[in-house]
Design an enzyme around this catalytic site. Structure first.
Site, mmCIF file in Angstrom:
data_model
loop_
_atom_site.group_PDB
_atom_site.id
_atom_site.type_symbol
_atom_site.label_atom_id
_atom_site.label_comp_id
_atom_site.label_asym_id
_atom_site.label_seq_id
_atom_site.Cartn_x
_atom_site.Cartn_y
_atom_site.Cartn_z
ATOM 1 N N GLU A 112 14.522 -5.279 -29.790
ATOM 2 C CA GLU A 112 13.189 -5.887 -29.807
ATOM 3 C C GLU A 112 12.356 -5.251 -30.928
ATOM 4 O O GLU A 112 11.486 -5.894 -31.500
ATOM 5 C CB GLU A 112 12.498 -5.720 -28.439
ATOM 6 C CG GLU A 112 11.431 -6.768 -28.193
ATOM 7 C CD GLU A 112 10.827 -6.729 -26.791
ATOM 8 O OE1 GLU A 112 10.147 -5.738 -26.464
ATOM 9 O OE2 GLU A 112 11.023 -7.679 -26.023
ATOM 10 N N LYS A 134 9.060 -18.626 -24.324
ATOM 11 C CA LYS A 134 8.057 -18.657 -23.240
ATOM 12 C C LYS A 134 7.247 -19.942 -23.320
ATOM 13 O O LYS A 134 6.991 -20.596 -22.307
ATOM 14 C CB LYS A 134 7.103 -17.457 -23.366
ATOM 15 C CG LYS A 134 7.742 -16.097 -23.147
ATOM 16 C CD LYS A 134 6.671 -14.996 -23.248
ATOM 17 C CE LYS A 134 7.287 -13.615 -23.326
ATOM 18 N NZ LYS A 134 6.320 -12.556 -23.569
ATOM 19 N N LYS A 154 2.007 -4.780 -18.781
ATOM 20 C CA LYS A 154 1.016 -4.418 -19.790
ATOM 21 C C LYS A 154 -0.040 -5.520 -19.882
ATOM 22 O O LYS A 154 -1.228 -5.267 -19.847
ATOM 23 C CB LYS A 154 1.707 -4.211 -21.137
ATOM 24 C CG LYS A 154 0.766 -3.880 -22.261
ATOM 25 C CD LYS A 154 1.488 -3.565 -23.546
ATOM 26 C CE LYS A 154 0.484 -3.492 -24.691
ATOM 27 N NZ LYS A 154 1.094 -3.175 -25.972
ATOM 28 N N HIS A 166 38.386 1.432 -19.539
ATOM 29 C CA HIS A 166 39.320 0.542 -18.849
ATOM 30 C C HIS A 166 38.923 -0.915 -19.012
ATOM 31 O O HIS A 166 39.380 -1.773 -18.258
ATOM 32 C CB HIS A 166 39.396 0.926 -17.374
ATOM 33 C CG HIS A 166 39.898 2.337 -17.214
ATOM 34 N ND1 HIS A 166 41.229 2.645 -17.165
ATOM 35 C CD2 HIS A 166 39.229 3.520 -17.193
ATOM 36 C CE1 HIS A 166 41.364 3.968 -17.066
ATOM 37 N NE2 HIS A 166 40.167 4.513 -17.088
ATOM 38 N N GLY A 204 5.178 -2.076 -25.051
ATOM 39 C CA GLY A 204 5.867 -2.194 -23.760
ATOM 40 C C GLY A 204 7.128 -1.354 -23.690
ATOM 41 O O GLY A 204 7.370 -0.633 -22.719
ATOM 42 N N ARG A 205 7.949 -1.420 -24.736
ATOM 43 C CA ARG A 205 9.233 -0.701 -24.699
ATOM 44 C C ARG A 205 9.064 0.791 -24.978
ATOM 45 O O ARG A 205 10.043 1.528 -24.998
ATOM 46 C CB ARG A 205 10.218 -1.341 -25.664
ATOM 47 C CG ARG A 205 9.715 -1.503 -27.085
ATOM 48 C CD ARG A 205 10.589 -2.466 -27.876
ATOM 49 N NE ARG A 205 10.052 -2.783 -29.199
ATOM 50 C CZ ARG A 205 9.166 -3.737 -29.440
ATOM 51 N NH1 ARG A 205 8.684 -4.468 -28.461
ATOM 52 N NH2 ARG A 205 8.743 -3.976 -30.673
ATOM 53 N N GLU A 252 7.540 -13.746 -14.925
ATOM 54 C CA GLU A 252 8.501 -13.153 -13.996
ATOM 55 C C GLU A 252 7.790 -12.195 -13.041
ATOM 56 O O GLU A 252 7.966 -12.235 -11.819
ATOM 57 C CB GLU A 252 9.584 -12.375 -14.762
ATOM 58 C CG GLU A 252 10.509 -13.227 -15.616
ATOM 59 C CD GLU A 252 9.944 -13.555 -16.991
ATOM 60 O OE1 GLU A 252 8.721 -13.353 -17.224
ATOM 61 O OE2 GLU A 252 10.718 -14.032 -17.831
HETATM 62 O O1 F6P Z 1 8.464 -10.784 -23.660
HETATM 63 C C1 F6P Z 1 8.751 -9.503 -24.119
HETATM 64 C C2 F6P Z 1 7.805 -8.497 -23.532
HETATM 65 O O2 F6P Z 1 6.527 -8.709 -24.023
HETATM 66 C C3 F6P Z 1 8.262 -7.082 -23.773
HETATM 67 O O3 F6P Z 1 7.893 -6.612 -25.019
HETATM 68 C C4 F6P Z 1 7.607 -6.362 -22.639
HETATM 69 O O4 F6P Z 1 8.159 -5.085 -22.425
HETATM 70 C C5 F6P Z 1 7.862 -7.339 -21.519
HETATM 71 O O5 F6P Z 1 7.744 -8.600 -22.117
HETATM 72 C C6 F6P Z 1 6.961 -7.235 -20.339
HETATM 73 O O6 F6P Z 1 5.618 -7.404 -20.690
HETATM 74 P P1 F6P Z 1 4.442 -6.986 -19.715
HETATM 75 O O7 F6P Z 1 4.530 -5.518 -19.482
HETATM 76 O O8 F6P Z 1 3.189 -7.379 -20.424
HETATM 77 O O9 F6P Z 1 4.626 -7.737 -18.431
#
Ligand code: F6P
Length: 551
Positions: free
Chosen positions: A354, A513, A207, A385, A268-269, A213
């Site tokens: 979240e 972060k 987003k 199990h 995002g979620r 990452e």
């Molecule tokens: O750090 C949490 C978050 O902002 C989530 O809310 C989001 O889904 C995820 O990181 C990834 O964010 P982006 O889509 O901006 O890479």
């Protein structure tokens, strides 16, 4: 804003009612009311929900409905659907419902109907996904795409990965999906070892397009592709991006022709319904993706219009409140008896925790009651199990959702009856348990007697009285999956309204972060390290001492 008199009195009524029924065993509740199953079950949008194995009565439902009215749930639902800035700390709407608004109704955000833009992106997604599926989209060396690698994290990974896995029965053997999210290069390296650069399409999803990452993985994937195909120009045929930031996508080196946009009013979620669903559309077809949207839209309409006591998301959300706040249950288990939904617990962890892992109200005042339960789970049959022992004989109350498909998505005989029998048996066992008399009788029938029998009895007693909700659907079609995910999105919203919190921000994730940005350069030999506690400083020193010099 402090709780008004109406809200306080709705809570007081619930608390008094809770005192009356908390001591009752579910066996007793079933014995008292022969209509319990009919009275405490509802069906909508292809999902039948049985909550009669919950620690409640019909009266509880009415009192929860009163609480919903007192907190103005109806008003908040309308405000969310109408595009009001319900995400107050970011001054944004939360309009995931617009992404699946399959009707012709306009949805206006800050004076502008967003539906034309939404539909335009859907049309572009359809064009790209069909081109890839038909082999018209060629890689740099002229070959058709065979592997789609999604690179994203959080909502930009869990949503598409969960939905693509759930709908894998609609996929094709010659087109495979991979989802890379972890910063640990093992994740990407393992995936790259399984794909061919000539036939791989990378979908970079973020987003913000600032996420460490995702950008680290995307850069490595790009370098890998260029080194294998020997030309920078290959990137245009093998990389597409999904983001709200065209500028950062361009800076990264992806052509805007290959970018799919979405908007800041999509959390995002809550974004799998947007172009973040692109890998799903490619893997199972745009027609199936649109059916997913249609299922979610049907649930939206149900949520918006059904009375609380017949409203699936409202009941599910209010039950969560009932268990978290009145019974003090700290966790909630999600147990899908449908292997295709094996990623749903992880998806719901982000969605619920979240969204509702908050400690202040919309106005910044401390909340007065515990908020989101810790959500966890695993495919039901495997869990039996592993951790079910604690559900049956541990000391904690653990409410759980059982999610059950009547029909399987495969043709193998003899499996599905077993799955169904186990799902139903577990909810029955958790409800009724095994009394001391029953344990005694069973042990006696097995030939035990005297002291040996007496010693064995306590270990065979199960208290039961664990509340479960069973969600049953015919088959995991795209429509049913859409309805199921929208059901959970809305039950999360219901809880947030009851607690008066903002379900759409996530400020808590920022501190970690920030600190990682400080620590990363400090790990380099010779760098200055300052401002940390003794533990963190000690660990930084340890890592520096033991880390092989950078290769
Ligand atoms: O750090 C949490 C978050 O902002 C989530 O809310 C989001 O889904 C995820 O990181 C990834 O964010 P982006 O889509 O901006 O890479």
């Amino acid at each position: 804003m402090r709780e008004g008199a109406e809200v306080r009195s709705a809570w007081a009524a619930l608390e008094a009612h809770h005192r009356e029924i908390e001591g009752l065993h579910l066996r007793e509740l079933f014995a008292r009311d022969p209509n319990r199953f009919a009275e405490l079950s509802v069906e909508a949008c292809g999902i039948f929900m049985d909550f009669s194995k919950g620690r409640l009565t019909r009266g509880t439902l009415d009192l929860l409905g009163r609480l919903a009215d007192a907190v103005d749930l109806r008003g908040w639902v309308e405000r969310m659907f109408a595009g009001h800035p319900v995400n107050g700390t970011e001054g944004r709407a939360a309009l995931h419902v617009a992404l699946r608004n399959r009707g012709s109704e306009p949805i206006v955000v800050q004076g502008q109907d967003v539906m034309p833009e939404v539909n335009e992106v859907l049309a572009r997604m359809a064009r790209l996904s069909e081109a890839v599926r038909h082999g018209d989209w060629k890689g740099y060396t002229g070959k058709a795409i065979r592997s789609v690698v999604n690179i994203g994290i959080g909502g930009s990974d869990l949503g598409p990965a969960m939905v693509a896995t759930a709908l894998a029965a609609y996929g094709r053997p010659d087109l495979t999906g991979h989802f890379v999210s972890n910063l640990d290069g093992t994740d990407l390296a393992e995936t790259l070892a399984r794909v061919d650069p000539e036939t791989t399409l990378f979908v970079i999803e973020s987003k913000t397009f600032t996420t460490q990452e995702t950008l680290t993985n995307a850069r490595s994937a790009r370098a890998w592709l260029v080194s294998r195909l020997g030309d920078e120009r290959a990137v245009a045929r093998h990389f597409v991006a999904v983001s709200t930031s065209a500028e950062r996508v361009r800076e990264f080196g992806i052509d805007l022709e290959n970018m799919f946009g979405f908007w800041d009013w999509v959390g995002g979620r809550y974004s799998v319904w947007s172009a973040i669903g692109l890998p799903v559309a490619i893997l199972v077809g745009m027609d199936r993706f649109e059916r997913l949207l249609a299922g979610a839209h049907a649930m939206d309409e149900h949520f918006r219009t059904a009375p609380w006591t017949e409203n699936l998301p409202a009941i599910l959300g209010l039950l969560r409140v009932w268990y978290a706040n009145l019974f003090g249950a700290p966790t909630h288990a999600v147990l899908p008896y449908d292997y295709a939904l094996r990623l749903l617990p992880a998806y719901l962890q982000q969605l619920e925790m979240e969204s509702n892992g908050k400690r202040v109200t919309r106005d910044g005042l401390p909340v007065t009651r515990p908020t989101s339960a810790v959500v966890w789970g695993a495919p039901g049959n495997n869990g039996q199990h592993a951790f079910y022992q604690l559900l049956h004989q541990g000391t904690r109350l653990v409410p759980a959702d059982f999610i059950v498909a009547i029909e399987a998505q495969h043709e193998l005989p003899g499996h599905q009856e077993g799955v169904l029998a186990n799902a139903l048996a577990q909810t029955e066992a958790l409800m009724r348990g095994r009394s001391e008399e029953e344990a005694r009788a069973e042990l006696a029938a097995a030939g035990l007697a005297g002291e040996v029998l007496d010693a064995a009895v306590p270990h065979r007693v199960l208290p039961g009285n664990q509340p479960t909700t069973t969600l049953v659907y015919q088959r995991l079609t795209p429509e049913v999956l859409g309805a199921l995910v929208a059901l959970y999105e809305h039950e999360v919203f219901v809880q947030s309204v009851v607690w008066g919190i903002n379900a759409f921000d996530q400020w808590g994730v920022e501190l970690g972060k920030q600190l990682a940005r400080v620590i990363q350069p400090e790990l380099l030999p010779g760098a200055q390290v300052s401002g940390h506690d003794a533990s963190t400083a000690g660990l930084i020193a340890l890592v520096r001492r033991r880390r092989p010099l950078a290769r």
